[in-house]
Design an enzyme around this catalytic site. Structure first.
Site, PDB file in Angstrom:
ATOM      1  N   ALA A  73      99.999  76.926  59.542  1.00  0.00           N
ATOM      2  CA  ALA A  73     100.949  77.528  58.596  1.00  0.00           C
ATOM      3  C   ALA A  73     101.282  76.563  57.466  1.00  0.00           C
ATOM      4  O   ALA A  73     101.675  75.422  57.711  1.00  0.00           O
ATOM      5  CB  ALA A  73     102.225  77.919  59.341  1.00  0.00           C
ATOM      6  N   THR A 116      93.137  69.124  54.194  1.00  0.00           N
ATOM      7  CA  THR A 116      92.360  69.663  53.079  1.00  0.00           C
ATOM      8  C   THR A 116      91.652  68.581  52.284  1.00  0.00           C
ATOM      9  O   THR A 116      92.136  67.447  52.200  1.00  0.00           O
ATOM     10  CB  THR A 116      93.312  70.414  52.124  1.00  0.00           C
ATOM     11  OG1 THR A 116      92.603  70.735  50.925  1.00  0.00           O
ATOM     12  CG2 THR A 116      94.512  69.582  51.725  1.00  0.00           C
ATOM     13  N   TYR A 140      99.930  70.338  46.445  1.00  0.00           N
ATOM     14  CA  TYR A 140      99.386  70.814  47.719  1.00  0.00           C
ATOM     15  C   TYR A 140      98.715  69.647  48.467  1.00  0.00           C
ATOM     16  O   TYR A 140      99.034  69.360  49.626  1.00  0.00           O
ATOM     17  CB  TYR A 140      98.387  71.955  47.468  1.00  0.00           C
ATOM     18  CG  TYR A 140      97.634  72.342  48.697  1.00  0.00           C
ATOM     19  CD1 TYR A 140      98.303  72.739  49.841  1.00  0.00           C
ATOM     20  CD2 TYR A 140      96.238  72.303  48.739  1.00  0.00           C
ATOM     21  CE1 TYR A 140      97.621  73.077  51.000  1.00  0.00           C
ATOM     22  CE2 TYR A 140      95.546  72.646  49.881  1.00  0.00           C
ATOM     23  CZ  TYR A 140      96.240  73.021  51.006  1.00  0.00           C
ATOM     24  OH  TYR A 140      95.565  73.346  52.150  1.00  0.00           O
ATOM     25  N   LYS A 144     100.001  67.580  52.043  1.00  0.00           N
ATOM     26  CA  LYS A 144      99.153  67.473  53.237  1.00  0.00           C
ATOM     27  C   LYS A 144      98.874  65.997  53.558  1.00  0.00           C
ATOM     28  O   LYS A 144      98.841  65.605  54.725  1.00  0.00           O
ATOM     29  CB  LYS A 144      97.835  68.227  53.026  1.00  0.00           C
ATOM     30  CG  LYS A 144      98.000  69.726  53.036  1.00  0.00           C
ATOM     31  CD  LYS A 144      98.259  70.254  54.447  1.00  0.00           C
ATOM     32  CE  LYS A 144      98.327  71.758  54.474  1.00  0.00           C
ATOM     33  NZ  LYS A 144      98.405  72.312  55.821  1.00  0.00           N
ATOM     34  N   PHE A 168      86.957  71.554  53.396  1.00  0.00           N
ATOM     35  CA  PHE A 168      86.574  71.760  52.011  1.00  0.00           C
ATOM     36  C   PHE A 168      86.820  73.252  51.733  1.00  0.00           C
ATOM     37  O   PHE A 168      87.839  73.764  52.165  1.00  0.00           O
ATOM     38  CB  PHE A 168      85.170  71.185  51.771  1.00  0.00           C
ATOM     39  CG  PHE A 168      85.271  69.656  51.679  1.00  0.00           C
ATOM     40  CD1 PHE A 168      85.663  68.902  52.783  1.00  0.00           C
ATOM     41  CD2 PHE A 168      85.088  68.994  50.478  1.00  0.00           C
ATOM     42  CE1 PHE A 168      85.861  67.524  52.692  1.00  0.00           C
ATOM     43  CE2 PHE A 168      85.273  67.605  50.378  1.00  0.00           C
ATOM     44  CZ  PHE A 168      85.659  66.877  51.488  1.00  0.00           C
ATOM     45  N   ASN A 169      85.982  73.976  51.037  1.00  0.00           N
ATOM     46  CA  ASN A 169      86.394  75.338  50.644  1.00  0.00           C
ATOM     47  C   ASN A 169      86.021  76.387  51.676  1.00  0.00           C
ATOM     48  O   ASN A 169      84.847  76.776  51.777  1.00  0.00           O
ATOM     49  CB  ASN A 169      85.832  75.665  49.272  1.00  0.00           C
ATOM     50  CG  ASN A 169      86.626  74.974  48.191  1.00  0.00           C
ATOM     51  OD1 ASN A 169      86.806  73.754  48.240  1.00  0.00           O
ATOM     52  ND2 ASN A 169      87.132  75.723  47.237  1.00  0.00           N
TER      53      ASN A 169
HETATM   54  N1  UFG Z   1      87.844  79.760  40.388  1.00  0.00           N
HETATM   55  C1  UFG Z   1      87.412  80.498  39.318  1.00  0.00           C
HETATM   56  N2  UFG Z   1      87.746  81.825  39.258  1.00  0.00           N
HETATM   57  C2  UFG Z   1      88.512  82.426  40.236  1.00  0.00           C
HETATM   58  C3  UFG Z   1      88.959  81.653  41.341  1.00  0.00           C
HETATM   59  C4  UFG Z   1      88.593  80.322  41.379  1.00  0.00           C
HETATM   60  O1  UFG Z   1      86.742  79.982  38.424  1.00  0.00           O
HETATM   61  O2  UFG Z   1      88.799  83.627  40.127  1.00  0.00           O
HETATM   62  C5  UFG Z   1      87.442  78.344  40.475  1.00  0.00           C
HETATM   63  C6  UFG Z   1      88.621  77.405  40.647  1.00  0.00           C
HETATM   64  O3  UFG Z   1      89.204  77.078  39.406  1.00  0.00           O
HETATM   65  C7  UFG Z   1      87.956  76.234  41.351  1.00  0.00           C
HETATM   66  C8  UFG Z   1      86.876  76.900  42.228  1.00  0.00           C
HETATM   67  O4  UFG Z   1      86.663  78.178  41.640  1.00  0.00           O
HETATM   68  O5  UFG Z   1      87.328  75.399  40.431  1.00  0.00           O
HETATM   69  C9  UFG Z   1      87.318  77.106  43.660  1.00  0.00           C
HETATM   70  O6  UFG Z   1      88.611  77.711  43.637  1.00  0.00           O
HETATM   71  P1  UFG Z   1      89.313  78.345  44.911  1.00  0.00           P
HETATM   72  O7  UFG Z   1      90.620  78.905  44.441  1.00  0.00           O
HETATM   73  O8  UFG Z   1      88.393  79.242  45.633  1.00  0.00           O
HETATM   74  O9  UFG Z   1      89.549  77.087  45.848  1.00  0.00           O
HETATM   75  P2  UFG Z   1      90.254  75.680  45.538  1.00  0.00           P
HETATM   76  O10 UFG Z   1      89.152  74.666  45.385  1.00  0.00           O
HETATM   77  O11 UFG Z   1      91.259  75.768  44.453  1.00  0.00           O
HETATM   78  O12 UFG Z   1      91.088  75.433  46.843  1.00  0.00           O
HETATM   79  C10 UFG Z   1      90.572  75.675  48.136  1.00  0.00           C
HETATM   80  C11 UFG Z   1      91.749  75.974  49.042  1.00  0.00           C
HETATM   81  C12 UFG Z   1      92.634  74.786  49.155  1.00  0.00           C
HETATM   82  C13 UFG Z   1      91.817  73.572  49.520  1.00  0.00           C
HETATM   83  C14 UFG Z   1      90.648  73.366  48.607  1.00  0.00           C
HETATM   84  C15 UFG Z   1      89.789  72.236  49.096  1.00  0.00           C
HETATM   85  O13 UFG Z   1      92.511  77.076  48.533  1.00  0.00           O
HETATM   86  O14 UFG Z   1      93.597  75.058  50.137  1.00  0.00           O
HETATM   87  O15 UFG Z   1      89.882  74.546  48.574  1.00  0.00           O
HETATM   88  O16 UFG Z   1      88.693  72.058  48.281  1.00  0.00           O
HETATM   89  F1  UFG Z   1      92.596  72.479  49.422  1.00  0.00           F
END
Ligand code: UFG
Length: 327
Positions: A73, A116, A140, A144, A168-169
């Site tokens: 959570a 993360t 964020y 963590k 990672f993602n």
């Molecule tokens: N992105 C886009 N368009 C979108 C959504 C995302 O271009 O509609 C881009 C983001 O800007 C980023 C990449 O795609 O560059 C990945 O974005 P996500 O939102 O899918 O994931 P994040 O990397 O922001 O974050 C995710 C999790 C986090 C974690 C992180 C670790 O949400 O909790 O991965 O890498 F910390």
């Protein structure tokens, strides 16, 4: 083991809860359903409530013998954390410290934490192992990292054993197609790209001026079933490992936003239009894991390491659940 799983009705939580049951454990899910879904844990023991509420935790831990906690959570959106830092410090740190206090009070001394890759910040070297500098670029990741550090001190002071899994993602959907990613609003790349495949609305590409091969941000996409497996292994290794460990969970392969969209076009057979947009605050340029330590320490080997299998399972879920769990 009898387990308390906070956030067990969320995306990664629900797939893990199912895996824990298959491995013979008995999870009790504690989730306030602010982002989780009752439907994702149908048939499981679910307590709807706040994981940071001491009275509720005391009741729960007083009435059931719990061996360990899996703590999912949290508030977990990079962009939102930049806009609302206080909420992230309160939800991810303050409430987690309340949880740790009650666990210690009740003698529950084992925990697996959802951490993360956001703890690393901008890359110094790629791939990143656990020794990579930790300089988060958003609240964020900061919260963590602070919790990981607290766990280290809890081990030193009280012998509290923990493993922090730096994922990672997370992407993909459960192998049977029944559990997947449902957020409102959805901000993650893979579900947004697949929604664009269904609706033909353009998907925003946040940032086209990064110093990457095509100018868009690079991430290491890891299948949710592999993350679930990592949790089961970490939990079962806690006693042997002792201490307060950190482990990366990623595939070691980076894909740009445009590469993900291209792969999704192949898999869905849809055009998936794009709209170029400015960078999202707090987003690092590139995050790619070295997961050698997880392989060595807990025997973790991803079963779905390819981007194709991640997108295929996510696509199957997206097509069959166009309105989330209510469809
Ligand atoms: N992105 C886009 N368009 C979108 C959504 C995302 O271009 O509609 C881009 C983001 O800007 C980023 C990449 O795609 O560059 C990945 O974005 P996500 O939102 O899918 O994931 P994040 O990397 O922001 O974050 C995710 C999790 C986090 C974690 C992180 C670790 O949400 O909790 O991965 O890498 F910390």
């Amino acid at each position: 083991m009898r387990l308390l799983v906070t956030g067990g009705a969320g995306f990664i939580g629900a797939v893990t809860v199912r895996r824990l049951c298959e491995a013979g454990h008995e999870p009790i899910v504690l989730d306030d359903l602010s982002a989780g879904h009752r439907e994702a844990v149908a048939g499981m023991e679910l307590v709807v409530g706040d994981f940071g509420e001491r009275a509720l935790l005391r009741d729960l831990l007083g009435s059931k013998k719990i061996d360990a906690v899996v703590h999912f959570a949290a508030s977990s959106l990079v962009g939102e954390s930049v806009q609302r830092p206080g909420e992230y410090y309160r939800n991810n740190l303050e409430r987690s410290l309340a949880l740790l206090d009650v666990l210690r009070e009740r003698g529950v001394m084992r925990l697996v934490l959802s951490s993360t890759a956001a703890v690393y910040g901008e890359p110094v070297v790629i791939p990143m192992d656990e020794e990579h500098p930790t300089r988060p670029t958003n609240p964020y990741g900061e919260t963590k990292l602070a919790l990981e550090k607290a766990l280290r001190w809890y081990h030193a002071a009280y012998g509290f054993a923990s493993v922090s899994l730096r994922y990672f993602n997370a992407a993909g959907a459960s192998a049977d197609g029944s559990l997947g990613e449902v957020h409102d609003p959805e901000t993650h790349l893979v579900p947004n790209v697949l929604r664009a495949a269904l609706t033909d609305d353009p998907v925003p590409v946040f940032g086209t001026d990064y110093a990457t091969h095509d100018g868009t941000a690079v991430r290491d996409y890891v299948h949710v079933e592999d993350l679930a497996d990592g949790h089961v292994r970490a939990l079962e290794s806690l006693e042997r490992m002792g201490g307060a460990s950190v482990l990366n969970l990623g595939n070691g392969a980076g894909f740009s936003v445009l590469q993900v969209i291209e792969a999704a076009r192949r898999i869905t057979g849809k055009p998936i239009p794009i709209r170029k947009a400015s960078r999202r605050p707090g987003d690092p340029e590139s995050l790619v894991a070295s997961s050698g330590r997880a392989r060595r320490e807990i025997g973790w080997t991803p079963r779905f390491p390819g981007l194709e299998s991640i997108l295929e399972t996510a696509w199957r879920f997206a097509r069959t659940h166009p309105h989330g769990y209510r469809s």
